[in-house]
Design an enzyme around this catalytic site. Structure first.
Site, PDB file in Angstrom:
ATOM      1  N   LYS B  47      28.123   5.406 -11.766  1.00  0.00           N
ATOM      2  CA  LYS B  47      28.387   5.223 -10.331  1.00  0.00           C
ATOM      3  C   LYS B  47      28.999   3.840 -10.063  1.00  0.00           C
ATOM      4  O   LYS B  47      29.943   3.713  -9.286  1.00  0.00           O
ATOM      5  CB  LYS B  47      27.101   5.411  -9.525  1.00  0.00           C
ATOM      6  N   GLN B  91      18.082   5.707  -7.322  1.00  0.00           N
ATOM      7  CA  GLN B  91      18.224   6.674  -8.411  1.00  0.00           C
ATOM      8  C   GLN B  91      16.892   7.383  -8.666  1.00  0.00           C
ATOM      9  O   GLN B  91      15.852   6.749  -8.800  1.00  0.00           O
ATOM     10  CB  GLN B  91      18.700   5.959  -9.686  1.00  0.00           C
ATOM     11  N   ASP B 114      23.472   9.694  -0.180  1.00  0.00           N
ATOM     12  CA  ASP B 114      23.033  10.820  -1.010  1.00  0.00           C
ATOM     13  C   ASP B 114      22.759  12.062  -0.153  1.00  0.00           C
ATOM     14  O   ASP B 114      22.649  13.166  -0.677  1.00  0.00           O
ATOM     15  CB  ASP B 114      21.738  10.448  -1.764  1.00  0.00           C
TER      16      ASP B 114
END
Lengths: 282, 282
Positions: B47, B91, B114
């Site tokens: 990422k 994460q 997200d």
């Protein structure tokens, strides 16, 4: 076998009434109605009557058809801030000059007993249990549970994808703990019959009389009719029917909800449950 | 025909890079990683690299495995309040002493690139377009659109019901404007094959190699493989495979995503798109 929602709703409401009687303070539900749509008035009145039956204070706020959006939102804000108001409900549909999404998002999600706020919808989808579940899906679940109709490993086909029934019902049933397989179909679904025929549990929420016919239903399936359609007979007398051809489908189904007296009473009972849930968390 | 996600993702990222180059300020994505799970480190690194490629500032925050939940939440709060941070990503998975739901709900929904916050999930389900769509569903949609694969009147069968793929994908596709019929099945679905065989578009997100075999797939269907499974071959060399028996299913499908190089790159591209979307709304 008839899934008698009127009877189950009555039992739910009696249970609720007993709990409320034991409490010194009483729950309060604020109901806002804008304009004078006859169906809306009738729905709102039914909710107010049920509140009285179970011992919930109702606060009916009637606003003129031409009330400004700003005014409506500020009334909601006031109710959000009132400690003794547990639930806030704005009867839909709203006049065109008012944005229903804005209204929904202005109601505090902690008082959103209709369960339409994005937070409550999202929690439902994610499987969190601390939000409010919209009343019709919750009522359907209570009804199924009451008749010990299992959902695990069953195929549930929902015909209809509205924000108040189809979508939250799918969100509620999609969970791992329910362990069902869910199909969301609609009136534009190609070869709809081939899908509805595979349903162990078929939920109709389309808004069209006789939309679900006997040839669309599997033998021994459970049929839940969410439709509320007013039709006028040849004798000029109007009556309420669902989306399902009850006469013929009931011959094939193992369980079926009547209209009226099926999902409708369960929906109002769920509203009372949600209001009480909010009251307990005051 | 192969749905080459690597190629489409590259095009998306080039488009994004051009837009970002024209802007004086740059978007910023904060990435928080707790502990040192090798897969998590690898995802996070990928990422960060993509951020650099398109001109997004990345802010990598590495926390020890035993960081307290309170500390993590306060770091998130600080990032929520920073005007120049557009996206915040934690994460997953998190160590057991940290409640992932609390973490998700603490991230401001306006920086939730997200798309896992209940508000964004709820908006997606309700059909509002002002929220963030989780990256894998968004990536799948971009990929299908890129190959002009229509969804209207198609039957989409999703196998898997996770909070990050199956549920938001269903929520995204259930909308009236998409006009698809959606089934959410899973590994416990009775006679799964009879359902997957009716799919015009089959999405596999189960996490098991070769779960979808050729006999489960309709001729000419579109197959989207979300699985990322590490398997060790007889030669002791590990490789990444999806949930679909690619070799045999690809003979029947009209379109199929490879693994790697299908949905994976699209997911990261979507994360960059979401970060840029948030930046535009600064």
């Amino acid at each position: 076998m008839i899934l008698n929602g009127r009877k189950v709703a009555k039992e739910v409401l009696i249970g609720l009434k007993e709990k409320i009687q034991k409490s010194v303070e009483k729950p309060t539900l604020a109901v806002i109605i804008v304009g004078s749509n006859p169906s809306s008035i009738s729905y709102v009145n039914r909710k107010v009557v049920k509140c009285e039956e179970v011992g919930i204070n109702s606060m009916l706020i009637e606003l003129a058809e031409d009330v400004s959006e700003k005014k409506l939102l500020s009334i909601i804000e006031d109710l959000n801030n009132k400690k003794d108001v547990d639930g806030i409900l704005v009867q839909l549909p709203l006049p065109k000059h008012i944005n229903p999404l804005k209204v929904t998002e202005t109601i505090s999600y902690k008082k959103d007993v209709d369960g339409f706020h994005p937070i409550n919808m999202g929690k439902l989808l994610l499987g969190y249990t601390d939000g409010f579940i919209p009343c019709t899906p919750l009522g359907i679940k209570t009804l199924l549970d009451n008749f010990d109709i299992p959902l695990a490993k069953k195929h549930v086909v929902i015909v209809g994808r509205s924000n108040i029934v189809g979508k939250p019902l799918a969100a509620m049933l999609i969970q791992r703990k329910t362990n069902a397989t869910i199909t969301i179909a609609h009136s534009y679904t190609q070869d709809l019959k081939s899908i509805t025929k595979t349903a162990d549990i078929l939920v109709a929420s389309v808004g069209r009389p006789n939309f679900i016919t006997a040839d669309m239903v599997k033998d021994g399936s459970v049929v839940i009719d969410v439709g509320i359609n007013k039709i006028v007979g040849t004798n000029h007398i109007s009556k309420i029917v669902g989306d399902v051809d009850f006469e013929n489908v009931s011959k094939k189904a193992s369980f079926i909800t009547p209209v009226p007296g099926g999902v409708g009473p369960m929906t109002i009972a769920s509203l009372m449950q949600n209001t009480f849930k909010s009251f307990q968390e005051r």
